[in-house]
Motif scaffolding. Structure first.
Motif, mmCIF file in Angstrom:
data_model
loop_
_atom_site.group_PDB
_atom_site.id
_atom_site.type_symbol
_atom_site.label_atom_id
_atom_site.label_comp_id
_atom_site.label_asym_id
_atom_site.label_seq_id
_atom_site.Cartn_x
_atom_site.Cartn_y
_atom_site.Cartn_z
ATOM 1 N N SER A 63 10.187 -0.222 13.357
ATOM 2 C CA SER A 63 10.133 -1.671 13.240
ATOM 3 C C SER A 63 11.264 -2.348 14.013
ATOM 4 O O SER A 63 11.066 -3.354 14.679
ATOM 5 C CB SER A 63 10.175 -2.043 11.760
ATOM 6 N N ALA A 74 4.453 -5.970 14.824
ATOM 7 C CA ALA A 74 5.545 -6.055 13.870
ATOM 8 C C ALA A 74 5.016 -6.370 12.479
ATOM 9 O O ALA A 74 5.464 -5.802 11.484
ATOM 10 C CB ALA A 74 6.543 -7.111 14.315
ATOM 11 N N ASP A 78 5.389 -4.143 9.242
ATOM 12 C CA ASP A 78 6.010 -4.728 8.059
ATOM 13 C C ASP A 78 5.154 -4.527 6.818
ATOM 14 O O ASP A 78 5.661 -4.212 5.742
ATOM 15 C CB ASP A 78 6.242 -6.231 8.278
ATOM 16 N N SER A 79 3.850 -4.714 6.975
ATOM 17 C CA SER A 79 3.004 -4.538 5.790
ATOM 18 C C SER A 79 2.971 -3.070 5.385
ATOM 19 O O SER A 79 2.910 -2.757 4.198
ATOM 20 C CB SER A 79 1.596 -5.094 6.039
ATOM 21 N N MET A 82 6.041 -2.477 3.379
ATOM 22 C CA MET A 82 5.889 -2.982 2.011
ATOM 23 C C MET A 82 5.023 -2.051 1.170
ATOM 24 O O MET A 82 5.255 -1.883 -0.016
ATOM 25 C CB MET A 82 5.305 -4.400 2.027
ATOM 26 N N LEU A 83 4.022 -1.449 1.795
ATOM 27 C CA LEU A 83 3.190 -0.502 1.059
ATOM 28 C C LEU A 83 4.011 0.711 0.625
ATOM 29 O O LEU A 83 3.908 1.186 -0.507
ATOM 30 C CB LEU A 83 2.013 -0.038 1.918
ATOM 31 N N LYS A 85 7.135 0.756 0.107
ATOM 32 C CA LYS A 85 8.114 0.344 -0.894
ATOM 33 C C LYS A 85 7.456 0.021 -2.229
ATOM 34 O O LYS A 85 8.139 -0.130 -3.231
ATOM 35 C CB LYS A 85 8.852 -0.905 -0.397
ATOM 36 N N ASP A 86 6.138 -0.134 -2.218
ATOM 37 C CA ASP A 86 5.441 -0.528 -3.440
ATOM 38 C C ASP A 86 5.660 0.523 -4.521
ATOM 39 O O ASP A 86 5.232 1.664 -4.403
ATOM 40 C CB ASP A 86 3.943 -0.681 -3.144
ATOM 41 N N LYS A 88 4.404 0.875 -7.325
ATOM 42 C CA LYS A 88 3.216 1.377 -8.018
ATOM 43 C C LYS A 88 2.576 2.550 -7.284
ATOM 44 O O LYS A 88 2.034 3.451 -7.918
ATOM 45 C CB LYS A 88 2.191 0.245 -8.147
ATOM 46 N N ILE A 115 -6.598 3.881 -5.466
ATOM 47 C CA ILE A 115 -6.451 2.614 -4.752
ATOM 48 C C ILE A 115 -7.745 2.297 -3.991
ATOM 49 O O ILE A 115 -8.205 1.163 -3.963
ATOM 50 C CB ILE A 115 -5.248 2.670 -3.789
ATOM 51 N N ARG A 130 -8.363 -3.365 4.418
ATOM 52 C CA ARG A 130 -6.933 -3.029 4.432
ATOM 53 C C ARG A 130 -6.677 -1.654 3.832
ATOM 54 O O ARG A 130 -5.582 -1.121 3.930
ATOM 55 C CB ARG A 130 -6.092 -4.085 3.700
ATOM 56 N N ASP A 133 -5.022 0.612 6.055
ATOM 57 C CA ASP A 133 -3.563 0.639 6.151
ATOM 58 C C ASP A 133 -2.953 1.526 5.081
ATOM 59 O O ASP A 133 -1.971 2.223 5.314
ATOM 60 C CB ASP A 133 -2.999 -0.787 6.031
ATOM 61 N N VAL A 134 -3.568 1.480 3.890
ATOM 62 C CA VAL A 134 -3.071 2.333 2.804
ATOM 63 C C VAL A 134 -3.170 3.796 3.229
ATOM 64 O O VAL A 134 -2.253 4.585 3.041
ATOM 65 C CB VAL A 134 -3.872 2.090 1.504
#
Lengths: 588, 97
Positions: A63, A74, A78-79, A82-83, A85-86, A88, A115, A130, A133-134
């Protein structure tokens, strides 16, 4: 299970008999579930945690390196961050480890599939998508998991490795001493996997389907001569291949015994036979196989499989050590040929519609002059401590070459003003691997000390085929008249200008192509170390007359099939004993 | 503390006006910004309530373009949190990479 045969493209000779292991990288279908003991739960959770952390660190590094103008890239990265860092995501996976007593990989898989279930209920198609992305993020974590020692447990004994694909970076991570052969689903005749296999002297097959269906631990025979995997072989096959394996090893030791003799034809024409290497460790193989120095040192490996860039000092030490081992023989160091298939993640995910035609090799280096200068400084500093030449890849035009030379001389000037020693007479050459460079080789020859023809790329760019695409790899024809004319044109242009011309593609290790290259009076060839003894032996038994004769007939032929037949006929009648164990680039 | 009680359980309704609804990029921005607050923050839409600090939760909430959602926060910095997130949504998540 009855005997079953899978077929692919043979890329490295030999026979392996043993059990398989499928290396799965981010493939959802074949993750292995392993039960763990309750006392291992904490360790398994830790393993998962550090995989998440490493994946996060990796992504954050990427990044940081994304140029400001690539806003979309970017945002995606970034997303993904965040995934990762999630909380859950990770805690759901950990819960599975704890509750079900399963390995981290399987737990992650379970969490992802939960998920997926949640996402599948989403009506909005754009958001539902999405999940992709997961999965990408999960793949990153999985990659980290596989990189961790725990996977090595399954590598206690030597294995025949199966994989959907093996990238150069993959092969760095593997424990090579535990792999007796490998097979991959993707790839064509000259893909990277084959180069690696030959350099490790293990049999290999690419472009073979159905590997994922072979259960881990299955007993198979891998036939690297004919590109076959025999699953659950019967007595007869086993006996045959055990014998073949023995014969091959015998032949190899015989050939190897005479590998130090020079490659000189009966009528006294000498060719220098040197080695292509990409790993420092291969330097031993160069010497063991009678290689006369290193004709191509690929410098990419020091840049792969790490998050930062190598320092000038690291590179300097690498080049210094290599050249001093090879000394007094020469080592030709090719500057960074990264890009396209080997792009450095350090510079962010570069999505190019045509990577092979994109920002790679010398173009990549010119775009990142600081990185390039670091390497140039390292090579120059090492030049006083060994017999080193420098070579630039992928030169497409005269102006480009002049720009590169300008930068090179600028670096020399800087070193000089800093009082740093370097060899001002270090030979400087270029790879001829683009059709444009072939056609202006007479102009380029005036600017350099030597040429090295890179036939792998030259064939790919001249014939317009992706050499790793198995659907078109049949068009990869080294004896295509366009290729032969190109090589000859470059050799003649080089000699006209009084410079040396070398050839360093796969063609140089193909016994069928050797007489043709000899006929063109190539000055030197550079090939994988293991092929050197056999190729030298063929050269020692040939005469320049017959090579020139063959070349003449082949150049007159307008039919590739006919050319193939001609060279095969010559080799068959002159060197029948050499052929049994060779795989050739030439079609049958 | 009185203040904390004052701030807890804030809820505001807001209209989502960006092109594709709460998709990956806005969800990432939202989760990232929400994580800066100590308060618990929930997003409510269509009778469901999710954790605004989890991008996965936000994505599965699947708020479409034009959807109206509520932001609920409880904790010491609940007021700032709600205000900040409202600003984000109204500003269509711009200016926050």
């Amino acid at each position: 299970m009855a005997e079953q045969i899978l077929r692919g493209i043979p890329v490295s000779s030999g026979v392996a008999i043993g059990k398989t292991y499928f290396l799965n990288r981010g493939s959802n279908t074949s993750i292995v579930r392993m039960d763990i003991d309750p006392q291992d739960v904490a360790e398994e959770k830790n393993r998962l945690h550090s995989a998440f952390t490493s994946a996060l660190v990796e992504l954050e590094k990427i990044s940081e390196k994304i140029p400001g103008e690539l806003k979309e890239q970017a945002a995606i990265i970034d997303s993904h961050i965040m995934l990762l860092k999630d909380k859950k995501f990770q805690s759901a996976s950990k819960k599975y480890i704890q509750d079900k007593l399963i390995n981290a990989e399987w737990a992650l898989e379970k969490a992802v599939s939960d998920i997926e279930k949640a996402f599948s209920k989403i009506e909005d198609e754009y958001i539902r998508e999405r999940i992709h992305d997961v999965r990408l993020v999960a793949d990153r974590v999985k990659k980290q998991l596989y990189g961790k020692p725990s996977d090595i447990k399954s590598f206690k004994q030597r294995m025949i490795l199966l994989a959907s694909d093996l990238s150069p970076a993959d092969t760095i991570e593997l424990q090579l001493d535990k792999i007796m052969a490998f097979a991959t689903t993707s790839g064509g005749k000259t893909s990277h996997a084959g180069i690696i296999a030959r350099s490790l002297q293990i049999p290999a097959i690419v472009g073979i389907e159905g590997l994922a269906e072979i259960q881990d631990g299955q007993f198979v025979i891998l036939d690297g001569f004919n590109g076959k995997i025999i699953v659950d072989p019967g007595e007869e096959q086993l006996a045959h291949y055990t014998e073949l394996k023995y014969q091959f090893e015998n032949y190899q030791s015989q050939v190897n015994r005479n590998c130090y003799l020079p490659a000189e034809t009966i009528d006294g024409y000498k060719v220098k036979v040197s080695a292509n290497i990409e790993l420092f460790e291969e330097v031993a193989a160069v010497i063991d196989n009678g290689g006369e120095g290193v004709g191509l040192y690929r410098t990419e490996y020091s840049y792969l499989n790490r998050d930062d860039l190598p320092t000038e000092e690291e590179l300097f030490e690498e080049y210094r050590d290599l050249s001093s081992i090879i000394y007094p023989e020469k080592i030709i160091i090719r500057t960074l040929d990264l890009g396209a298939d080997k792009i450095a993640t350090q510079f962010g995910p570069t999505r190019e519609a045509n990577p092979a035609l994109g920002l790679r090799a010398i173009r990549f280096c010119r775009k990142h002059p600081e990185l390039f200068k670091t390497q140039l400084r390292a090579i120059l500093r090492a030049s006083v401590l060994g017999n080193i030449s420098i070579m630039f890849p992928m030169i497409s035009g005269l102006q480009e070459l002049l720009e590169v030379k300008k930068l090179y001389y600028q670096v020399r000037g800087e070193l000089k003003s800093q009082g740093v020693n370097f060899d001002p007479f270090m030979p400087m050459g270029i790879m001829i691997e683009l059709p444009s460079a072939v056609l202006i080789s007479d102009m380029l020859a005036r600017e350099v000390d030597f040429f090295s023809i890179g036939t792998n790329d030259l064939i790919q760019y001249s014939l317009g085929i992706d050499r790793t695409n198995k659907h078109v790899s049949y068009l990869y024809q080294p004896l295509h008249p366009a290729i032969l004319r190109s090589i000859k044109y470059v050799v003649d242009a080089g000699h006209e200008a009084g410079i040396e011309v070398s050839l360093c593609g796969e063609v140089a290790s193909d016994p069928y192509c050797i007489p043709i290259l000899m006929g063109m009076q190539i000055d030197s060839i550079s090939l994988n170390p293991q092929a050197i003894p056999g190729i030298k032996r063929i050269i020692r038994q040939a005469t320049m007359d017959e090579c020139k004769n063959l070349l003449k007939r082949v150049l007159e032929s307008d039919d590739v099939q006919e050319s193939n037949r001609l060279v095969k006929e010559m080799i068959f009648t002159r060197f029948p004993e050499e052929l049994m164990f060779y795989t050739s680039l030439i079609e049958d | 503390m009185v203040n904390t009680v004052d701030q807890s359980n804030l809820e505001i309704k807001i209209h989502l006006d960006n092109e594709y609804g709460l998709h990956a990029r806005p969800a990432a921005v939202l989760a990232k910004e929400a994580q800066k607050f100590s308060s618990e923050i929930q997003l409510c839409f269509d009778g469901r309530e999710v954790d605004a600090k989890s991008i996965l939760d936000i994505l599965t909430l699947a708020v479409p373009h034009g959807g109206s959602l509520s932001i609920r926060a409880s904790g010491a910095d609940a007021r700032e949190a709600v205000k900040h997130i409202k600003k984000l949504i109204n500003g269509r998540f711009e200016g926050n990479k």
